[in-house]
Design an enzyme around this catalytic site. Structure first.
Site, PDB file in Angstrom:
ATOM      1  N   HIS A  85       0.846  -1.191   0.000  1.00  0.00           N
ATOM      2  CA  HIS A  85       0.000   0.000   0.000  1.00  0.00           C
ATOM      3  C   HIS A  85       0.886   1.247   0.000  1.00  0.00           C
ATOM      4  O   HIS A  85       1.973   1.263   0.576  1.00  0.00           O
ATOM      5  CB  HIS A  85      -0.910   0.001   1.232  1.00  0.00           C
ATOM      6  CG  HIS A  85      -1.980   1.041   1.187  1.00  0.00           C
ATOM      7  ND1 HIS A  85      -1.739   2.358   1.513  1.00  0.00           N
ATOM      8  CD2 HIS A  85      -3.289   0.962   0.849  1.00  0.00           C
ATOM      9  CE1 HIS A  85      -2.853   3.046   1.383  1.00  0.00           C
ATOM     10  NE2 HIS A  85      -3.821   2.224   0.982  1.00  0.00           N
ATOM     11  N   GLU A 154      -3.842   2.256  -7.285  1.00  0.00           N
ATOM     12  CA  GLU A 154      -4.193   3.366  -6.400  1.00  0.00           C
ATOM     13  C   GLU A 154      -3.290   4.555  -6.721  1.00  0.00           C
ATOM     14  O   GLU A 154      -2.173   4.641  -6.221  1.00  0.00           O
ATOM     15  CB  GLU A 154      -4.078   2.962  -4.932  1.00  0.00           C
ATOM     16  CG  GLU A 154      -2.812   2.209  -4.538  1.00  0.00           C
ATOM     17  CD  GLU A 154      -2.543   2.273  -3.052  1.00  0.00           C
ATOM     18  OE1 GLU A 154      -3.456   2.584  -2.279  1.00  0.00           O
ATOM     19  OE2 GLU A 154      -1.390   2.040  -2.657  1.00  0.00           O
TER      20      GLU A 154
END
Length: 230
Positions: A85, A154
């Site tokens: 992430h 993302e």
């Protein structure tokens, strides 16, 4: 880093009843902090909702204070784990090399990793979108079984900023990601300020298979609306 166990129980009581009419082809995964995993595993046993973790270490055990091994997750019936992430990369020194170690360790234990890739605003402005993401894929996916993988695009500049990547642009980039994969059937999600107000447009895009939801997942009604997109 949201929700104590008490808050998680309250969330479930408001969220689960809203899944009664959710289409069967939609998989729902909750990825809470480590302290909530045991509670979720018990509370969700027998339900359609899967449990995921937010990170995993590559070693089976050892002197890695603060880390969690794959076996510690599988013991709690965790099925998925987020790896790479942007916040882990930005704040905690995650690299493509350590991402690769985590991916392989997760799969070796039977976990299905959700690999996050994406560019910063500066990289986008400099026309480096594909260069950055392709390098993340090339280095991160060495020795990884793509049949047991989920990828989340993302764009870092759209995370928690309220600024969402246009749906057609997210679709374009995800198509580019898919073109670099050996297995074209890998589910690829979009993540970055996904909200009830934009989920329908996002999921109408042909290349986008799902959503990695951040802030909007904290409110039961908002997250249920996203899960039950039209």
């Amino acid at each position: 880093m949201h929700k104590t166990q008490a808050e998680t129980s309250e969330f479930l009581s408001g969220f689960l009843p809203q899944l009664e009419n959710t289409p069967d082809d939609r998989e729902v995964v909750l990825c809470p902090p480590f302290t909530d995993l045991h509670l979720l595993s018990k509370s969700l046993h027998g339900s359609r909702v899967r449990v995921g973790a937010q990170n995993v270490h590559w070693a089976e055990s050892g002197a890695y204070t603060g880390e969690i091994s794959p076996a510690m997750l599988t013991e709690l019936s965790v099925r998925y784990v987020v790896v790479g992430h942007s916040e882990r990369r930005e704040y905690f020194g995650e690299t493509d090399a350590t991402v690769n170690l985590r991916l392989r360790a997760a799969q070796g234990a039977g976990l299905r990793p959700i690999l996050c890739v994406g560019e910063t605003k500066q990289q986008r402005d400099q026309g480096q979108i594909e260069t950055v993401i392709f390098e993340q894929l090339a280095k991160g996916l060495i020795g990884v079984d793509q049949s047991q993988l989920v990828i989340a695009y993302e764009p870092i500049w759209a995370i928690g900023t309220g600024e969402t990547c246009e749906a057609n642009e997210a679709n374009r980039v995800i198509g580019q990601i898919r073109s670099k994969l050996d297995n074209k059937l890998v589910p690829i999600q979009y993540g970055g300020s996904v909200k009830p107000g934009n989920i329908d447009e996002i999921m109408a895009q042909p290349e986008i298979d799902g959503a990695l939801v951040g802030g909007a997942s904290l409110e039961p009604a908002d997250f249920a609306r996203i899960v039950n997109y039209q």
